[in-house]
Design a protein around this motif. Structure first.
Motif, PDB file in Angstrom:
ATOM      1  N   ASP A  98       0.824  -1.264   0.009  1.00 48.33           N
ATOM      2  CA  ASP A  98       0.094  -0.081  -0.107  1.00 48.33           C
ATOM      3  C   ASP A  98       0.928   1.301   0.163  1.00 48.33           C
ATOM      4  N   ALA A  99       1.677   1.471  -1.111  1.00 45.12           N
ATOM      5  CA  ALA A  99       2.748   2.457  -1.141  1.00 45.12           C
ATOM      6  C   ALA A  99       3.014   2.910  -2.463  1.00 45.12           C
ATOM      7  N   ILE A 100       3.694   3.879  -2.679  1.00 45.18           N
ATOM      8  CA  ILE A 100       4.236   4.599  -3.887  1.00 45.18           C
ATOM      9  C   ILE A 100       5.723   4.844  -3.669  1.00 45.18           C
ATOM     10  N   ALA A 101       6.652   4.162  -4.433  1.00 44.40           N
ATOM     11  CA  ALA A 101       7.927   4.458  -4.407  1.00 44.40           C
ATOM     12  C   ALA A 101       8.417   5.321  -5.263  1.00 44.40           C
ATOM     13  N   VAL A 102       8.949   6.439  -5.169  1.00 43.03           N
ATOM     14  CA  VAL A 102       9.383   7.713  -5.811  1.00 43.03           C
ATOM     15  C   VAL A 102      10.883   7.638  -6.066  1.00 43.03           C
ATOM     16  N   TYR A 103      11.473   7.744  -7.389  1.00 44.06           N
ATOM     17  CA  TYR A 103      12.657   7.950  -7.658  1.00 44.06           C
ATOM     18  C   TYR A 103      12.824   8.944  -8.820  1.00 44.06           C
ATOM     19  N   ASP A 104      14.055   9.629  -8.752  1.00 42.42           N
ATOM     20  CA  ASP A 104      14.559  10.713  -9.839  1.00 42.42           C
ATOM     21  C   ASP A 104      15.336   9.895 -10.813  1.00 42.42           C
ATOM     22  N   LEU A 105      14.836  10.046 -12.135  1.00 41.47           N
ATOM     23  CA  LEU A 105      15.304   9.137 -13.020  1.00 41.47           C
ATOM     24  C   LEU A 105      16.178  10.043 -14.007  1.00 41.47           C
ATOM     25  N   SER A 106      16.727  11.279 -13.443  1.00 40.03           N
ATOM     26  CA  SER A 106      17.804  12.110 -14.377  1.00 40.03           C
ATOM     27  C   SER A 106      18.753  11.162 -14.875  1.00 40.03           C
ATOM     28  N   ASN A 107      19.313  10.242 -14.123  1.00 40.60           N
ATOM     29  CA  ASN A 107      20.265   9.361 -14.775  1.00 40.60           C
ATOM     30  C   ASN A 107      19.640   8.021 -14.777  1.00 40.60           C
ATOM     31  N   PRO A 108      19.036   7.637 -15.853  1.00 35.93           N
ATOM     32  CA  PRO A 108      18.365   6.319 -15.864  1.00 35.93           C
ATOM     33  C   PRO A 108      19.118   5.224 -15.499  1.00 35.93           C
TER      34      PRO A 108
END
Length: 498
Positions: free
Chosen positions: A440-450
């Motif tokens: 029951d969650a969302i994980a958030v990631y910065d994809l500036s460097n894929p």
């Protein structure tokens, strides 16, 4: 001559290149590591909130609700964070269950399976302001996901074509391309022409295993992502462990890509394989796992296109055919598993679900290899050739464990079960939102460097987030980035902003 500010030049370039969907025109500086819930609405119980789509013209959110009948709830966000429920759209008389919704330029597309699930379904197109029906188009069996191309020309559906309960009827899995500009003409593509490629795809992890199924019947399209230029679609074939690449302009399937397997004996791929070990502990085991992705999303960084997949895992489970087996129930070849009796203990691998369709290499009921379901994370690929440039290993589950929300009762199955993923843009950067159904969650990631995504935060959601939607600041009802989750088990829709 007066010099133009850099931001103005960048915005102008984005407009010229047709990239306005991925470059918000409102230069709001936001902390993408600090999304917080700002509003919610309860639409009912289980299946009351599945997939949502937002129309910036009418400032309405449309949410699939199949709790009691096939309807699409209409939510007014014009006074956000106040959310007002309007009269729903009742599509129950037009077919069976509504599975998905999508929006483009004041048009709402609803994917509707037939009353007989194995028959051809349809897409219903409505005006988002008047809710008048503009068109109903026949597509393939069980349209599970619908989306518009960024330019609005195409509506694309992934028609899963699931068999009936006893596997006596198994329709072909297909992809339908609807050309809005050509009076909603439709072309439905099947996979029969790729049957000769299976021998080459199978060693790379592609699966075909339905009882008495042809190749075209065995394919089960799940989810669609479309390139920024609206020319290509990437369709996950979940049960088959593959992705299909489709030329939308010419209406043909270009290629099939096998996704390989994940080696859980590699140090960075450790998992908790037991729900009966009375602890949460990631360890390496002599097994492999099929990625079996559900959702897929397309994004571009520095001119290079990528796709990201949520590697959920899924098994075929029917009354007359269930591929799942517990390791404890299998005979293990002692040459390959010299400590087989120890592995089969319930605190070790005994409880883990694996497929019975691979690993018995000599077809004698004894297994030389074990294959589980799902990657328990996410993958990023170069869209040009579908070469994997990143795979999250055990890092996603480690973050969930750190947050204190890991559900050990799912360790024997598919772990945190990443189901949904979308990529949004904020502060000029691509950010991934990965929906974790079982925690029951969302994980958030910065994809500036894929090749090396940066973890930002875990967001708690309602029960079992099925749909995850990101609305850029320039399209949001209050001028700030907006994340929306549709939570299938508790029937809530929740809203988050940085």
């Amino acid at each position: 001559m007066q010099k133009k500010p850099l931001l103005a030049l960048l915005l102008a370039a984005a407009l010229l290149n047709g990239c306005t969907d991925h470059f918000p025109q409102n230069p709001v500086q936001e902390n993408t590591a600090a999304f917080r819930e700002v509003a919610d609405i309860d639409l009912g119980g289980t299946a009351a909130a599945e997939i949502s789509a937002y129309d910036p013209i009418s400032k309405r959110l449309f949410t699939v609700n199949n709790e009691k009948a096939a309807i699409v709830d209409v939510l007014d966000l014009s006074a956000f964070p106040a959310v007002t429920k309007l009269q729903p759209i009742d599509v129950s008389s037009l077919g069976g269950v509504a599975n998905s919704v999508a929006i483009s330029d004041g048009k709402l597309a609803i994917a509707l399976e037939a009353t007989n699930k194995q028959a051809n379904g349809s897409v219903i197109v409505l005006n988002t302001s008047t809710l008048d029906v503009l068109q109903q188009i026949t597509v393939g069996a069980l349209p599970d996901m619908v989306t518009f191309s960024p330019d609005g020309r195409f509506i694309v559906t992934a028609n899963e074509g699931e068999p009936n309960a006893d596997y006596s009827i198994d329709p072909e899995g297909t992809v339908s391309i609807i050309d809005v500009s050509n009076n909603y003409s439709v072309k439905t593509l099947d996979f029969a022409g790729f049957e000769s490629q299976y021998a080459a795809l199978a060693p790379k992890g592609f699966r075909m295993f339905g009882p008495k199924a042809t190749f075209a019947q065995d394919i089960e399209p799940e989810y669609v992502a479309i390139s920024d230029n609206s020319q290509k679609a990437f369709v996950t074939l979940q049960e088959n462990n593959g992705v299909a690449e489709i030329d939308l302009v010419n209406g043909k399937i270009v290629s099939l890509h096998a996704l390989g397997t994940k080696d859980m004996n590699y140090i960075l791929n450790s998992i908790d394989a037991s729900d009966d070990d009375k602890k949460v502990e990631l360890k390496n085991w002599p097994i492999k796992s099929f990625y079996l992705p559900d959702a897929i999303s397309y994004f571009t960084v520095n001119g290079t296109p990528y796709v990201i997949t949520a590697d959920e895992g899924d098994a075929r489970e029917y009354s007359t055919f269930d591929e799942q087996k517990r390791v404890s129930s299998l005979k293990l070849n002692p040459v390959y598993f010299p400590n087989g009796d120890e592995l089969k203990k319930t605190a070790n691998l005994g409880r883990l679900r694996v497929t019975s369709t691979r690993g018995d290499n000599e077809k004698d009921g004894v297994y030389e290899e074990l294959y589980a379901f799902g990657g328990r994370g996410f993958s990023i690929f170069h869209a040009a050739d579908m070469k994997r440039v990143y795979e999250s290993g055990n890092s996603l589950e480690q973050e969930v464990i750190k947050a204190g929300i890991y559900d050990d009762s799912r360790s024997d199955d598919k772990g945190v079960e990443p189901e949904g993923v979308t990529v949004g843009w904020t502060n000029g950067k691509p950010v991934a939102f990965v929906a974790l159904e079982r925690v029951d969650a969302i994980a958030v990631y910065d994809l500036s460097n894929p090749g090396a995504p940066q973890f930002l935060q875990i967001i708690k959601t309602g029960d079992a987030p099925e749909g995850v939607l990101f609305i850029t600041a320039d399209k949001s009802p209050n001028g700030r980035s907006l994340l929306v989750t549709s939570n299938e088990e508790d029937g809530t829709v929740r809203f988050y902003q940085p």
